[in-house]
Scaffold this motif. Structure first.
Motif, mmCIF file in Angstrom:
data_model
loop_
_atom_site.group_PDB
_atom_site.id
_atom_site.type_symbol
_atom_site.label_atom_id
_atom_site.label_comp_id
_atom_site.label_asym_id
_atom_site.label_seq_id
_atom_site.Cartn_x
_atom_site.Cartn_y
_atom_site.Cartn_z
ATOM 1 N N PRO A 1 0.827 -1.212 0.000
ATOM 2 C CA PRO A 1 0.000 0.000 0.000
ATOM 3 C C PRO A 1 0.858 1.258 0.000
ATOM 4 O O PRO A 1 1.885 1.325 0.681
ATOM 5 C CB PRO A 1 -0.805 -0.114 1.291
ATOM 6 C CG PRO A 1 -0.064 -1.068 2.150
ATOM 7 C CD PRO A 1 0.736 -1.954 1.248
ATOM 8 N N VAL A 2 0.449 2.220 -0.804
ATOM 9 C CA VAL A 2 1.110 3.526 -0.855
ATOM 10 C C VAL A 2 0.050 4.616 -0.825
ATOM 11 O O VAL A 2 -1.042 4.444 -1.363
ATOM 12 C CB VAL A 2 2.008 3.687 -2.105
ATOM 13 C CG1 VAL A 2 3.195 2.764 -2.062
ATOM 14 C CG2 VAL A 2 1.218 3.480 -3.376
ATOM 15 N N THR B 1 -2.473 -0.398 8.903
ATOM 16 C CA THR B 1 -2.862 -0.187 10.289
ATOM 17 C C THR B 1 -2.003 0.870 10.962
ATOM 18 O O THR B 1 -2.456 1.543 11.868
ATOM 19 C CB THR B 1 -2.804 -1.499 11.102
ATOM 20 O OG1 THR B 1 -1.481 -2.043 10.969
ATOM 21 C CG2 THR B 1 -3.819 -2.488 10.594
ATOM 22 N N ASP B 2 -0.761 1.043 10.516
ATOM 23 C CA ASP B 2 0.126 2.046 11.095
ATOM 24 C C ASP B 2 0.046 3.312 10.248
ATOM 25 O O ASP B 2 0.609 3.386 9.157
ATOM 26 C CB ASP B 2 1.564 1.527 11.144
ATOM 27 C CG ASP B 2 2.523 2.559 11.731
ATOM 28 O OD1 ASP B 2 2.055 3.561 12.314
ATOM 29 O OD2 ASP B 2 3.742 2.356 11.628
ATOM 30 N N GLY C 1 -8.585 1.393 -8.807
ATOM 31 C CA GLY C 1 -7.195 1.319 -8.367
ATOM 32 C C GLY C 1 -6.998 1.565 -6.885
ATOM 33 O O GLY C 1 -5.925 1.306 -6.344
ATOM 34 N N SER C 2 -8.012 2.052 -6.212
ATOM 35 C CA SER C 2 -7.907 2.347 -4.780
ATOM 36 C C SER C 2 -8.137 1.087 -3.962
ATOM 37 O O SER C 2 -8.990 0.265 -4.283
ATOM 38 C CB SER C 2 -8.948 3.399 -4.389
ATOM 39 O OG SER C 2 -8.928 3.619 -2.999
ATOM 40 N N ILE C 3 -7.358 0.943 -2.887
ATOM 41 C CA ILE C 3 -7.593 -0.174 -1.961
ATOM 42 C C ILE C 3 -8.272 0.323 -0.689
ATOM 43 O O ILE C 3 -8.657 -0.468 0.158
ATOM 44 C CB ILE C 3 -6.285 -0.920 -1.610
ATOM 45 C CG1 ILE C 3 -5.283 0.013 -0.926
ATOM 46 C CG2 ILE C 3 -5.698 -1.570 -2.859
ATOM 47 C CD1 ILE C 3 -4.079 -0.694 -0.331
ATOM 48 N N GLY C 4 -8.405 1.635 -0.558
ATOM 49 C CA GLY C 4 -9.045 2.224 0.614
ATOM 50 C C GLY C 4 -8.659 3.677 0.748
ATOM 51 O O GLY C 4 -7.963 4.239 -0.103
ATOM 52 N N ASP D 1 -0.072 15.259 16.174
ATOM 53 C CA ASP D 1 -0.262 14.021 15.442
ATOM 54 C C ASP D 1 -1.602 14.037 14.720
ATOM 55 O O ASP D 1 -2.564 14.657 15.173
ATOM 56 C CB ASP D 1 -0.233 12.816 16.388
ATOM 57 C CG ASP D 1 1.140 12.593 16.993
ATOM 58 O OD1 ASP D 1 2.140 13.057 16.400
ATOM 59 O OD2 ASP D 1 1.219 11.953 18.055
ATOM 60 N N ALA D 2 -1.648 13.323 13.616
ATOM 61 C CA ALA D 2 -2.903 13.182 12.881
ATOM 62 C C ALA D 2 -3.885 12.379 13.727
ATOM 63 O O ALA D 2 -3.500 11.424 14.405
ATOM 64 C CB ALA D 2 -2.652 12.479 11.554
ATOM 65 N N LYS D 3 -5.149 12.780 13.675
ATOM 66 C CA LYS D 3 -6.214 12.066 14.378
ATOM 67 C C LYS D 3 -7.108 11.425 13.335
ATOM 68 O O LYS D 3 -7.746 12.119 12.527
ATOM 69 C CB LYS D 3 -7.019 13.016 15.253
ATOM 70 C CG LYS D 3 -6.207 13.544 16.404
ATOM 71 C CD LYS D 3 -7.045 14.374 17.350
ATOM 72 C CE LYS D 3 -6.167 14.734 18.537
ATOM 73 N NZ LYS D 3 -6.196 16.100 18.890
ATOM 74 N N LEU D 4 -7.139 10.111 13.332
ATOM 75 C CA LEU D 4 -7.942 9.369 12.377
ATOM 76 C C LEU D 4 -9.420 9.596 12.654
ATOM 77 O O LEU D 4 -9.893 9.412 13.778
ATOM 78 C CB LEU D 4 -7.617 7.872 12.467
ATOM 79 C CG LEU D 4 -8.370 6.971 11.508
ATOM 80 C CD1 LEU D 4 -7.951 7.246 10.069
ATOM 81 C CD2 LEU D 4 -8.125 5.518 11.866
#
Length: 83
Positions: free
Chosen positions: A20-21, A78-79, A46-49, A66-69
């Motif tokens: 994944p990129v 996951t990371d 082409g997207s996986i998510g 930090d980014a907040k999901l």
């Protein structure tokens, strides 16, 4: 200058090795728009998510927390600490 919160939608693709990129991030005007855009990105060819996240900080000095999901859609890593 005071802190500013940015909302972002970020798609994920697979490279030639199947890893994944991150694709091109899009800044959004609100968390709701970021969530909608990420969901749409996750279904693009082409997207996986995709993920929607926010970051808060002071752009004048370049310091951000930090980014907040906000939410992940599809098969994303996951990371996400590199966001």
């Amino acid at each position: 200058m005071s802190d500013v919160t940015y909302y972002v939608a970020l798609p994920f693709l697979q490279d030639d090795d199947g890893e994944p990129v991150a694709g091109n991030a899009e800044e959004c005007q609100s968390p709701t728009i970021a969530l909608r855009r990420a969901e749409t990105m996750s279904r693009m060819p082409g997207s996986i998510g995709a993920v929607a996240f926010s970051r808060t900080g002071d752009p004048a000095i370049g310091e951000f927390g930090d980014a907040k999901l906000l939410r992940a859609f599809g098969n994303v890593p996951t990371d996400l600490s590199a966001l």
